[in-house]
Scaffold this active site. Structure first.
Site, mmCIF file in Angstrom:
data_model
loop_
_atom_site.group_PDB
_atom_site.id
_atom_site.type_symbol
_atom_site.label_atom_id
_atom_site.label_comp_id
_atom_site.label_asym_id
_atom_site.label_seq_id
_atom_site.Cartn_x
_atom_site.Cartn_y
_atom_site.Cartn_z
ATOM 1 N N HIS A 181 -6.672 -4.413 2.794
ATOM 2 C CA HIS A 181 -6.028 -5.556 4.206
ATOM 3 C C HIS A 181 -6.767 -5.520 5.458
ATOM 4 C CE1 HIS A 181 -1.338 -3.981 5.188
ATOM 5 N NE2 HIS A 181 -2.198 -3.391 3.646
ATOM 6 N N GLY A 192 2.287 -4.665 2.542
ATOM 7 C CA GLY A 192 3.430 -4.772 3.410
ATOM 8 C C GLY A 192 4.258 -4.187 1.658
ATOM 9 N N GLU A 193 5.818 -4.170 1.131
ATOM 10 C CA GLU A 193 6.166 -3.576 0.531
ATOM 11 C C GLU A 193 6.325 -4.850 -0.354
ATOM 12 O OE1 GLU A 193 6.771 -1.337 -0.854
ATOM 13 O OE2 GLU A 193 5.808 -0.199 0.203
ATOM 14 N N SER A 194 5.448 -5.121 -1.431
ATOM 15 C CA SER A 194 5.868 -6.303 -2.341
ATOM 16 C C SER A 194 7.575 -6.209 -3.126
ATOM 17 C CB SER A 194 4.839 -5.813 -3.226
ATOM 18 O OG SER A 194 4.928 -4.954 -3.985
ATOM 19 N N ILE A 217 -4.502 0.353 2.006
ATOM 20 C CA ILE A 217 -3.069 1.737 2.505
ATOM 21 C C ILE A 217 -2.227 1.081 0.998
ATOM 22 C CG2 ILE A 217 -1.394 1.735 3.675
ATOM 23 C CD1 ILE A 217 -2.759 0.221 5.976
ATOM 24 N N ARG A 218 -1.613 2.689 -0.009
ATOM 25 C CA ARG A 218 -1.066 2.424 -0.891
ATOM 26 C C ARG A 218 -0.801 1.127 -1.549
ATOM 27 N NH1 ARG A 218 2.038 4.405 3.247
ATOM 28 N NH2 ARG A 218 3.042 2.483 3.066
ATOM 29 N N CYS A 276 -3.155 -6.901 -0.039
ATOM 30 C CA CYS A 276 -2.454 -5.861 -0.567
ATOM 31 C C CYS A 276 -1.007 -5.755 -1.191
ATOM 32 C CB CYS A 276 -2.671 -5.106 0.831
ATOM 33 S SG CYS A 276 -2.211 -3.330 0.109
ATOM 34 N N GLU A 309 -7.174 -7.655 7.657
ATOM 35 C CA GLU A 309 -6.187 -7.811 8.813
ATOM 36 C C GLU A 309 -6.730 -7.078 9.853
ATOM 37 O OE1 GLU A 309 -4.593 -7.296 6.496
ATOM 38 O OE2 GLU A 309 -3.057 -5.828 7.645
ATOM 39 N N ARG A 313 0.962 -1.454 -9.188
ATOM 40 C CA ARG A 313 0.724 -0.664 -7.483
ATOM 41 C C ARG A 313 0.303 1.033 -6.829
ATOM 42 N NH1 ARG A 313 7.172 -0.324 -7.032
ATOM 43 N NH2 ARG A 313 6.302 -0.548 -3.942
HETATM 44 N N1 GLN Z 1 2.095 -0.442 -2.004
HETATM 45 C C1 GLN Z 1 2.741 -1.551 -1.728
HETATM 46 C C2 GLN Z 1 3.253 -2.473 -2.805
HETATM 47 O O1 GLN Z 1 3.269 -1.370 -3.443
HETATM 48 C C3 GLN Z 1 1.457 -1.769 -0.876
HETATM 49 C C4 GLN Z 1 0.546 -1.632 0.172
HETATM 50 C C5 GLN Z 1 0.499 -3.114 1.610
HETATM 51 O O2 GLN Z 1 0.716 -3.794 1.058
HETATM 52 N N2 GLN Z 1 -0.550 -2.259 2.140
HETATM 53 O O3 GLN Z 1 3.519 -3.755 -1.820
#
Ligand code: GLN
Length: 195
Positions: A178, A49-51, A142-143, A81, A180, A110
């Site tokens: 990921h 997600g977004e940390s 993903i990112r 992630c 999942e 990140r």
């Molecule tokens: N770029 C996101 C972060 O810094 C992590 C991306 C992800 O969990 N798919 O939190």
């Protein structure tokens, strides 16, 4: 014997597919949002997600200290992630107010694969978990965070172009990708089997 209960941190991000994965393997999945949700949990999954957002929500829900204490006490955790970022001891390019659980001696950057390659996929061999060349694990990034250093006692289970993407230290597993998002449950199963 009672069925294992896996707490899946459900504050933000890709938690739903982890819940489905855990249930498909015959364990109980519990969405964890508040400290009382941690009662009776045998292991935890920290999703992607977004940390930054996740760490702020952890603080708002008074979850940071209870989680840190449980993990320091030996609670098994699989962070994926953003979940890997939360577990990491050191985060580069984080937001200044981003809070870490800081239980896994790795340094991650990140969005370390850059914005140009926001997403990519790679076939992983994970010999330590029995995932060999003939049936690699298709990993979706993903990112993703890039693991820039691993500390003592951290086992690198898989790499992409020489960078660790799946690591383990005792009961803590962390993936930069990921697991999942693909139907292949072998990594979730390996985590459950480690309990
Ligand atoms: N770029 C996101 C972060 O810094 C992590 C991306 C992800 O969990 N798919 O939190």
């Amino acid at each position: 014997m009672t069925t294992t209960t896996i707490g899946v941190l459900a504050l933000q991000g890709a938690f739903q597919r982890h819940i489905q994965a855990v249930e498909s393997l015959g364990a109980n999945a519990r969405a964890v949002r508040l400290p009382e949700d941690l009662d009776g949990v045998d292991a935890l999954m920290l999703p992607g997600g977004e940390s930054t957002a996740m760490s702020l929500l952890l603080g708002a829900n008074a979850m940071t200290d209870p989680l840190r204490a449980l993990i320091a006490d030996g609670m098994p955790v699989f962070g994926t992630c953003a979940g890997m970022i939360l577990l990491a001891e050191k985060v580069l390019d984080g937001r200044p107010d981003q809070v870490q659980l800081a239980q896994l001696p790795i340094t991650v950057r990140r969005n370390g694969y850059g914005r140009q390659v926001a997403s990519f996929e790679a076939d992983l061999v994970v010999p330590a978990l029995g995932l060999e060349d003939d049936e690699p694990f298709r990993a979706v990034f993903i990112r993703a965070p890039k693991v820039e250093a691993v500390g003592q006692g951290v086992e690198v289970l898989a790499e992409v172009d020489g960078d660790p993407v799946l690591v383990r230290s005792g009961p803590l597993f962390a993936a930069a990708f990921h697991p999942e998002l693909t139907p292949d449950m072998r990594l979730h199963r390996a985590f459950l089997n480690s309990l």
